[in-house]
Design a protein around this motif. Structure first.
Motif, PDB file in Angstrom:
ATOM      1  N   UNK A 245      -4.291   4.311  -3.732  1.00 17.10           N
ATOM      2  CA  UNK A 245      -4.689   2.970  -3.308  1.00 17.10           C
ATOM      3  C   UNK A 245      -3.990   1.873  -4.104  1.00 17.10           C
ATOM      4  N   UNK A 246      -3.638   2.171  -5.348  1.00 18.34           N
ATOM      5  CA  UNK A 246      -2.898   1.197  -6.154  1.00 18.34           C
ATOM      6  C   UNK A 246      -1.515   0.948  -5.551  1.00 18.34           C
ATOM      7  N   UNK A 247      -0.846   2.018  -5.131  1.00 16.35           N
ATOM      8  CA  UNK A 247       0.478   1.856  -4.527  1.00 16.35           C
ATOM      9  C   UNK A 247       0.370   1.082  -3.218  1.00 16.35           C
ATOM     10  N   UNK A 248      -0.639   1.384  -2.418  1.00 18.46           N
ATOM     11  CA  UNK A 248      -0.839   0.634  -1.180  1.00 18.46           C
ATOM     12  C   UNK A 248      -1.077  -0.850  -1.476  1.00 18.46           C
ATOM     13  N   UNK A 249      -1.832  -1.124  -2.519  1.00 22.11           N
ATOM     14  CA  UNK A 249      -2.108  -2.507  -2.901  1.00 22.11           C
ATOM     15  C   UNK A 249      -0.821  -3.252  -3.231  1.00 22.11           C
ATOM     16  N   UNK A 250       0.062  -2.610  -3.970  1.00 20.41           N
ATOM     17  CA  UNK A 250       1.349  -3.227  -4.314  1.00 20.41           C
ATOM     18  C   UNK A 250       2.181  -3.462  -3.056  1.00 20.41           C
ATOM     19  N   UNK A 251       2.243  -2.459  -2.182  1.00 21.43           N
ATOM     20  CA  UNK A 251       3.045  -2.580  -0.965  1.00 21.43           C
ATOM     21  C   UNK A 251       2.517  -3.691  -0.060  1.00 21.43           C
ATOM     22  N   UNK A 252       1.205  -3.871  -0.053  1.00 21.40           N
ATOM     23  CA  UNK A 252       0.608  -4.891   0.812  1.00 21.40           C
ATOM     24  C   UNK A 252       0.781  -6.306   0.271  1.00 21.40           C
ATOM     25  N   UNK A 253       1.239  -6.422  -0.964  1.00 16.79           N
ATOM     26  CA  UNK A 253       1.335  -7.748  -1.581  1.00 16.79           C
ATOM     27  C   UNK A 253       2.649  -8.463  -1.249  1.00 16.79           C
ATOM     28  N   UNK A 254       3.603  -7.728  -0.681  1.00 18.94           N
ATOM     29  CA  UNK A 254       4.916  -8.312  -0.347  1.00 18.94           C
ATOM     30  C   UNK A 254       5.285  -7.925   1.083  1.00 18.94           C
ATOM     31  N   UNK A 255       5.730  -8.892   1.858  1.00 20.50           N
ATOM     32  CA  UNK A 255       6.181  -8.630   3.227  1.00 20.50           C
ATOM     33  C   UNK A 255       7.645  -8.205   3.178  1.00 20.50           C
ATOM     34  N   UNK A 256       7.878  -6.953   2.808  1.00 17.24           N
ATOM     35  CA  UNK A 256       9.237  -6.472   2.602  1.00 17.24           C
ATOM     36  C   UNK A 256       9.848  -5.935   3.897  1.00 17.24           C
ATOM     37  N   UNK A 257      11.169  -5.871   3.917  1.00 15.87           N
ATOM     38  CA  UNK A 257      11.893  -5.410   5.093  1.00 15.87           C
ATOM     39  C   UNK A 257      11.866  -3.887   5.186  1.00 15.87           C
ATOM     40  N   UNK A 258      11.875  -3.377   6.420  1.00 12.83           N
ATOM     41  CA  UNK A 258      11.993  -1.940   6.631  1.00 12.83           C
ATOM     42  C   UNK A 258      10.698  -1.171   6.496  1.00 12.83           C
ATOM     43  N   UNK A 259       9.565  -1.857   6.490  1.00 14.90           N
ATOM     44  CA  UNK A 259       8.269  -1.184   6.360  1.00 14.90           C
ATOM     45  C   UNK A 259       8.083  -0.174   7.490  1.00 14.90           C
ATOM     46  N   UNK A 260       7.675   1.025   7.130  1.00 19.72           N
ATOM     47  CA  UNK A 260       7.437   2.081   8.115  1.00 19.72           C
ATOM     48  C   UNK A 260       6.068   1.859   8.753  1.00 19.72           C
ATOM     49  N   UNK A 261       6.073   1.365   9.970  1.00 19.95           N
ATOM     50  CA  UNK A 261       4.828   0.997  10.639  1.00 19.95           C
ATOM     51  C   UNK A 261       3.981   2.204  11.035  1.00 19.95           C
ATOM     52  N   UNK A 262       4.524   3.398  10.893  1.00 19.77           N
ATOM     53  CA  UNK A 262       3.733   4.594  11.198  1.00 19.77           C
ATOM     54  C   UNK A 262       2.718   4.899  10.099  1.00 19.77           C
ATOM     55  N   UNK A 263       2.918   4.288   8.942  1.00 19.62           N
ATOM     56  CA  UNK A 263       2.041   4.542   7.797  1.00 19.62           C
ATOM     57  C   UNK A 263       0.800   3.672   7.882  1.00 19.62           C
ATOM     58  N   UNK A 264      -0.333   4.235   7.510  1.00 16.66           N
ATOM     59  CA  UNK A 264      -1.570   3.463   7.414  1.00 16.66           C
ATOM     60  C   UNK A 264      -1.625   2.823   6.027  1.00 16.66           C
ATOM     61  N   UNK A 265      -1.386   1.519   5.972  1.00 16.81           N
ATOM     62  CA  UNK A 265      -1.356   0.820   4.693  1.00 16.81           C
ATOM     63  C   UNK A 265      -2.728   0.287   4.278  1.00 16.81           C
ATOM     64  N   UNK A 266      -3.738   0.550   5.068  1.00 17.48           N
ATOM     65  CA  UNK A 266      -5.068   0.035   4.748  1.00 17.48           C
ATOM     66  C   UNK A 266      -5.643   0.750   3.526  1.00 17.48           C
ATOM     67  N   UNK A 267      -6.169  -0.018   2.592  1.00 15.08           N
ATOM     68  CA  UNK A 267      -6.769   0.575   1.392  1.00 15.08           C
ATOM     69  C   UNK A 267      -8.204   0.977   1.681  1.00 15.08           C
ATOM     70  N   UNK A 268      -8.725   1.851   0.863  1.00 10.24           N
ATOM     71  CA  UNK A 268     -10.120   2.287   0.977  1.00 10.24           C
ATOM     72  C   UNK A 268     -11.020   1.176   0.423  1.00 10.24           C
ATOM     73  N   UNK A 269     -11.885   0.583   1.255  1.00 12.42           N
ATOM     74  CA  UNK A 269     -12.727  -0.524   0.787  1.00 12.42           C
ATOM     75  C   UNK A 269     -13.762  -0.126  -0.250  1.00 12.42           C
ATOM     76  N   UNK A 270     -13.977   1.170  -0.418  1.00  7.05           N
ATOM     77  CA  UNK A 270     -14.890   1.635  -1.459  1.00  7.05           C
ATOM     78  C   UNK A 270     -14.172   1.798  -2.794  1.00  7.05           C
ATOM     79  N   UNK A 271     -12.848   1.836  -2.748  1.00  8.64           N
ATOM     80  CA  UNK A 271     -12.040   2.043  -3.953  1.00  8.64           C
ATOM     81  C   UNK A 271     -11.404   0.739  -4.418  1.00  8.64           C
ATOM     82  N   UNK A 272     -10.860  -0.023  -3.493  1.00  3.52           N
ATOM     83  CA  UNK A 272     -10.222  -1.300  -3.807  1.00  3.52           C
ATOM     84  C   UNK A 272     -11.182  -2.417  -3.440  1.00  3.52           C
ATOM     85  N   UNK A 273     -11.659  -3.122  -4.464  1.00  2.85           N
ATOM     86  CA  UNK A 273     -12.667  -4.153  -4.226  1.00  2.85           C
ATOM     87  C   UNK A 273     -12.276  -5.448  -4.933  1.00  2.85           C
ATOM     88  N   UNK A 274     -12.934  -6.504  -4.552  1.00  3.00           N
ATOM     89  CA  UNK A 274     -12.670  -7.813  -5.154  1.00  3.00           C
ATOM     90  C   UNK A 274     -13.374  -7.934  -6.498  1.00  3.00           C
TER      91      UNK A 274
END
Length: 296
Positions: A248-277
Motif C-alpha cells: 500500500x505504501x508503493x501504491x500511495x507513492x504512485x498515486x501521488x504523481x500523474x506520471x506517463x505510461x501508467x498501466x491502467x490494468x493495475x488496481x491502484x486503489x489502496x486498502x482503506x483499512x490500511x491507508x488512512x488519514x
C-alpha cells in the motif's frame, strides 16, 4: 560436535527429491515452512508489478525535470526500512537517494535546524527518501532529551511553513507514517533479540521504546494534529502486516504523481483499512486512550 546449521548445502533437496518429499506424508513443520516460502515468493511477485511502475515514475520525473521528497516516519520496528528497500529495489540508482542522517555535528547544531536536511534535497529529476527526517524533533528528540523544550516548540511552530514552501516550489512532497501497535512492536523487538541476523538492528534506544510508549504516543498525537495540513498531509499506513504495508505504501507513492505510461490494468486503489488519514488515526488514538483511561 553438533552441526552449527540445521541444513547445509548437501542437505538441499534436488527437484525430484523435493517432489517426492511433498508426495510423502510431510510433517507439519515442513509444510508450514514451505507455505511460508511460497507466500514470500508470491508477495514479492505482487510487489514487482508495482515496482515496474515506480521505474516509470522515475522516468517521468527525469523527463520533466521534477523533484520528489518522500518522508518515511514511524516508531522503531514499524517497518520503515523494509518498505524503503522494496520501494527502491529496482529503481535507477542515478535518480534516487535514501537519506538517513545521524547525530548532527557540533557545527550543524549551531545552524538553522532544517539546514542539514535542505542540503540533501533532490536535484531535478531525482527522488530523495528520508528514512526519518526533520520530524526527529517532533518525537525522538523531545522524548529522550536531545533538544530543549524551546527548540521543540519552535519546530512545532515553524515546520508547516517550511513544508508549504516545498509545495510552492513545485516539489512533489509526501509524508508517510508507518503506524505499528505496541504488541507488534514488542514481538519484533523480541525477534531481533533472538535472531542473530537481526540483532544489529537492536539499540539501547530500542530497548526503551516499549517503556516510553505513552510518551511517544503523546508526541505523535500532537505531531499529527498540528503538522497535518492541506498542502502537506500525513498519510498513515497501518504496518502490523509488513507486506500489506509495503504494498500500500508503493501504491500511495504512485498515486501521488500523474506520471506517463501508467498501466491502467493495475488496481491502484489502496486498502482503506490500511491507508488512512491523520484525522482517522487521531480518532483511533483517542479511542485507545479512553480504553486505558488517559487523555492525549
Amino acid at each position: 560436535m553438533d552441526k552449527l546449521y540445521e541444513r547445509e548445502i548437501e542437505d538441499i533437496l534436488s527437484y525430484e527429491d523435493f517432489i517426492e518429499k511433498i508426495g510423502s506424508k510431510a510433517d507439519e513443520t515442513f509444510l508450514r515452512e514451505l507455505h511460508k516460502k511460497y507466500e514470500y515468493r508470491s508477495q514479492e511477485e505482487a510487489l514487482r508489478t508495482l515496482q515496474i511502475e515506480l521505474i516509470k515514475l522515475q522516468e517521468h520525473l527525469e523527463k520533466k525535470n521534477e523533484k520528489m521528497i518522500i518522508l518515511v516516519e514511524g516508531r522503531d520496528a514499524s517497518g520503515k526500512g523494509g518498505a524503503i528497500r522494496r520501494i527502491t529495489r529496482y529503481m535507477n540508482e542515478k535518480h534516487y537517494r535514501v537519506v538517513a542522517l545521524g547525530k548532527p555535528s557540533s557545527t550543524q547544531m549551531t545552524q538553522w535546524y532544517f539546514q542539514r536536511y535542505v542540503e540533501q534535497f533532490p536535484k531535478a529529476g531525482e527522488i530523495v527518501i528520508f528514512d526519518r527526517s526533520w520530524y526527529n524533533r517532533a518525537m525522538v528528540e523531545p522524548v529522550f532529551g536531545f533538544c530543549t523544550e524551546n527548540q521543540y516548540e519552535t519546530f512545532m511552530k515553524t515546520v508547516t511553513r517550511f513544508e508549504d514552501d516545498l509545495s510552492e516550489h513545485g516539489i512533489h512532497f509526501l509524508k508517510i507514517y508507518f503506524s505499528v501497535t505496541k504488541d507488534e512492536q514488542a514481538r519484533r523487538f523480541e525477534e531481533r533479540e533472538e535472531n542473530p541476523l537481526k540483532q544489529w538492528k537492536l539499540s539501547e534506544i530500542d530497548l526503551q521504546m516499549q517503556e516510553r510508549w505513552l510518551e511517544f504516543t503523546e508526541k505523535k498525537y500532537r505531531m499529527l494534529k498540528e503538522t497535518n495540513t492541506e498542502k502537506s498531509p500525513w498519510i498513515i499506513i497501518r504496518s502490523d502486516d509488513k507486506f500489506v504495508a509495503r504494498y500500500n505504501a508503493i501504491k500511495t507513492i504512485l498515486n501521488s504523481v500523474d506520471y506517463e505510461g501508467r498501466d491502467e490494468r493495475i488496481n491502484f486503489q489502496v486498502d482503506p483499512e490500511i491507508v488512512i488519514s491523520a484525522e482517522k488515526e487521531l480518532e483511533i488514538m483517542d479511542d485507545n486512550a479512553k480504553k486505558i483511561n488517559i487523555k492525549l
